[in-house]
Enzyme design. Structure first.
Site, PDB file in Angstrom:
ATOM      1  CG  HIS A 120       5.771  28.902  67.218  1.00 22.91           C
ATOM      2  ND1 HIS A 120       6.145  27.362  67.813  1.00 22.91           N
ATOM      3  CD2 HIS A 120       6.953  28.317  66.524  1.00 22.91           C
ATOM      4  CE1 HIS A 120       6.638  26.496  67.378  1.00 22.91           C
ATOM      5  NE2 HIS A 120       7.345  27.304  67.060  1.00 22.91           N
ATOM      6  CD  GLU A 149       5.577  29.235  72.585  1.00 20.98           C
ATOM      7  OE1 GLU A 149       5.081  29.074  73.591  1.00 20.98           O
ATOM      8  OE2 GLU A 149       5.139  28.528  71.198  1.00 20.98           O
ATOM      9  CG  HIS A 162       0.626  22.448  72.892  1.00 23.32           C
ATOM     10  ND1 HIS A 162       0.785  22.834  71.768  1.00 23.32           N
ATOM     11  CD2 HIS A 162      -0.586  21.355  72.807  1.00 23.32           C
ATOM     12  CE1 HIS A 162       0.727  22.014  70.393  1.00 23.32           C
ATOM     13  NE2 HIS A 162      -0.113  21.298  71.196  1.00 23.32           N
TER      14      HIS A 162
END
Length: 252
Positions: free
Chosen positions: A44, A75, A203
């Protein structure tokens, strides 16, 4: 049905960035994860480069290509402007051609991602971005809350997948509210699958809360970084990946 495990290397990069140099080496740790059986790697990159840097995206994309059947997932916020030598998410995707791009509506001042897209607001801005990703042959996943109306809008945009933001479930795990939230996620996941979307999740999933979450049928992939990295500090990266894989492979 088993669930694919994609290991997020952000926190390994965060440790590296606390010193000059390249220790720990992301390629080394990415290789450990893939050798241990992980089905993919996730990064990410953010404009502030707090963990993953643009150069990491290129080296890790090259690494994953050496493991047939494994996937590279990038991401990021597609709306974030280039900053210094961060060229922007779409530039990185175009140059590295990942298997999947997970679009996340995080801002530069967020500590971490903490909500899904509001497609009532963002659909029109996303359309040209999604068109580009489609021409590059990259599978798109949208980071979403377990909201049926929003999930239907994701389907209308033509994406292949959604990633359910599991922060609230993890926060309330083990409580009555956690059980209620699990039912909400189950309903949202089943609805998404019914309308033709594959479902990822991520998450704050960990060894304690992941088994219960994967009682939800049909979760295609989980992306796990923070907890897995902490577990690797306790037991080593290879055993940590193996523990998560044992849960994912026994999912129903």
């Amino acid at each position: 049905m088993s669930t694919a495990l994609s290991v997020n290397l952000n926190k390994v990069a965060l440790i590296r960035n606390s010193r000059e140099g390249h220790f720990p080496d992301l390629v080394e740790f990415g290789t450990l994860c893939l050798d241990a059986g992980a089905q993919g790697l996730t990064v990410h990159p953010r404009p502030d480069q707090r963990h993953i840097r643009p150069a990491d995206v290129f080296t890790l994309a090259k690494l994953v290509k050496q493991f047939p059947g494994c996937e590279f997932n990038i991401e990021g916020n597609p709306f974030a402007a280039p900053l210094a030598d961060y060229p922007g998410l779409l530039s990185l995707v175009e140059q590295t051609q990942p298997d999947q791009c997970t679009l996340v509506p995080d801002s530069n001042d967020q500590l971490t991602s903490d909500h899904g897209f509001d497609l009532n607001r963002d659909s029109e801005k996303l359309k040209p971005i999604l068109a580009k990703l489609k021409t590059w042959g990259v599978r798109v996943s949208l980071f979403m809350d377990p909201d049926r109306e929003q999930i239907a809008r994701a389907r209308d945009l033509g994406v292949e997948r959604i990633e359910l933001y599991t922060g609230p479930y993890a926060e309330h795990f083990g409580t009555n509210r956690g059980s209620e939230l699990l039912d909400e996620y189950r309903s949202a996941a089943h609805y998404a699958q019914e309308i033709g979307l594959a479902v990822n999740a991520g998450h704050d999933l960990n060894l304690e809360n992941l088994p219960e979450f994967l009682t939800i049928e049909g979760i295609a992939e989980v992306s796990i970084g923070h907890a897995l990295t902490v577990d690797a500090l306790r037991m080593g990266m290879t055993p940590a990946v193996a523990r998560y894989l044992s849960i994912c492979q026994h999912s129903r």
